[in-house]
Design a protein around this motif. Structure first.
Motif, mmCIF file in Angstrom:
data_model
loop_
_atom_site.group_PDB
_atom_site.id
_atom_site.type_symbol
_atom_site.label_atom_id
_atom_site.label_comp_id
_atom_site.label_asym_id
_atom_site.label_seq_id
_atom_site.Cartn_x
_atom_site.Cartn_y
_atom_site.Cartn_z
ATOM 1 N N GLU A 1 0.814 -1.222 0.000
ATOM 2 C CA GLU A 1 0.000 0.000 0.000
ATOM 3 C C GLU A 1 0.845 1.269 0.000
ATOM 4 O OE1 GLU A 1 -2.743 -0.345 3.212
ATOM 5 O OE2 GLU A 1 -3.559 -2.207 2.442
ATOM 6 N N ARG A 2 2.142 1.123 -0.025
ATOM 7 C CA ARG A 2 3.058 2.273 -0.011
ATOM 8 C C ARG A 2 3.389 2.660 -1.446
ATOM 9 N NH1 ARG A 2 9.166 1.776 1.192
ATOM 10 N NH2 ARG A 2 9.771 3.954 1.238
ATOM 11 N N VAL A 3 3.181 3.927 -1.778
ATOM 12 C CA VAL A 3 3.473 4.423 -3.126
ATOM 13 C C VAL A 3 4.447 5.590 -3.029
ATOM 14 C CG1 VAL A 3 2.518 5.508 -5.203
ATOM 15 C CG2 VAL A 3 1.250 3.678 -4.051
ATOM 16 N N ILE A 4 5.486 5.523 -3.846
ATOM 17 C CA ILE A 4 6.464 6.605 -3.924
ATOM 18 C C ILE A 4 6.443 7.147 -5.348
ATOM 19 C CG2 ILE A 4 8.899 7.246 -3.788
ATOM 20 C CD1 ILE A 4 9.180 4.991 -1.697
ATOM 21 N N GLU B 1 6.614 10.213 -0.701
ATOM 22 C CA GLU B 1 5.874 9.034 -0.266
ATOM 23 C C GLU B 1 4.440 9.476 0.004
ATOM 24 O OE1 GLU B 1 5.686 5.516 3.078
ATOM 25 O OE2 GLU B 1 7.508 6.717 2.905
ATOM 26 N N LEU B 2 3.520 8.900 -0.746
ATOM 27 C CA LEU B 2 2.110 9.249 -0.581
ATOM 28 C C LEU B 2 1.561 8.626 0.702
ATOM 29 C CD1 LEU B 2 0.890 8.698 -4.247
ATOM 30 C CD2 LEU B 2 1.565 10.851 -3.161
ATOM 31 N N ALA B 3 0.534 9.247 1.240
ATOM 32 C CA ALA B 3 -0.178 8.646 2.357
ATOM 33 C C ALA B 3 -0.746 7.306 1.901
ATOM 34 C CB ALA B 3 -1.308 9.574 2.824
ATOM 35 N N ALA C 1 1.006 14.355 1.451
ATOM 36 C CA ALA C 1 1.919 13.218 1.444
ATOM 37 C C ALA C 1 2.432 12.905 2.848
ATOM 38 C CB ALA C 1 3.089 13.515 0.519
ATOM 39 N N GLU C 2 2.987 11.710 2.986
ATOM 40 C CA GLU C 2 3.616 11.314 4.244
ATOM 41 C C GLU C 2 4.946 12.033 4.425
ATOM 42 O OE1 GLU C 2 2.709 8.659 6.703
ATOM 43 O OE2 GLU C 2 0.835 9.379 5.852
ATOM 44 N N SER C 3 5.740 12.084 3.343
ATOM 45 C CA SER C 3 7.047 12.710 3.436
ATOM 46 C C SER C 3 7.564 13.020 2.029
ATOM 47 C CB SER C 3 8.044 11.789 4.151
ATOM 48 O OG SER C 3 8.236 10.598 3.391
#
Length: 131
Positions: free
Chosen positions: A70-73, A121-123, A104-106
């Motif tokens: 589920e992590r998208v960069i 890094e998207l939420a 975004a997350e970061s």
């Protein structure tokens, strides 16, 4: 889901942000990311990154997507080594980094082939379909 990647070369013209938004939404949707609000946020992040690269970058603009479960960069590379920074909004812009930080997350910047690459890094995408 295993690791998925996509690489797109982006044309250096004023239509580049819209083309990048459409491409990223299609790719992420094809990978199973279906939440409409999340896809809209991803499209805004991509649009801001590509707009900055076209306006302030130089050289070729390359867009890269990576999905790890589920992590998208999302990353955008250009030919300029100038690191983007948050600035006060004015009539010429200044909202991009604040938007990216809100959605975004970061984010980070790294040297890349004589220029830079901005990685975001998207939420995590919420489970389920459209919201």
């Amino acid at each position: 889901m295993s690791e998925l990647t996509a690489h797109l070369d982006v044309p250096l013209d004023r239509g580049a942000p819209a083309a990048a938004r459409r491409a990223v939404t299609a790719v992420l949707g094809g990978w199973g990311f279906r939440n409409a609000d999340w896809l809209d946020a991803a499209a805004v992040v991509v649009s801001e990154l590509v707009t900055n690269a076209v306006r302030h970058g130089g050289g070729c603009v390359a867009l890269h997507l990576e999905a790890h479960d589920e992590r998208v960069i999302v990353s955008v590379a250009d030919g300029s080594s100038v690191v983007p920074r948050r600035r006060d909004p004015d009539g010429d812009g200044g909202r991009g980094i604040a938007l990216i930080e809100a959605l975004a997350e970061s984010w980070t910047v790294e040297n890349y082939r004589g220029g830079k690459r901005v990685l975001v890094e998207l939420a995590p995408c919420p489970r389920g379909s459209a919201s």
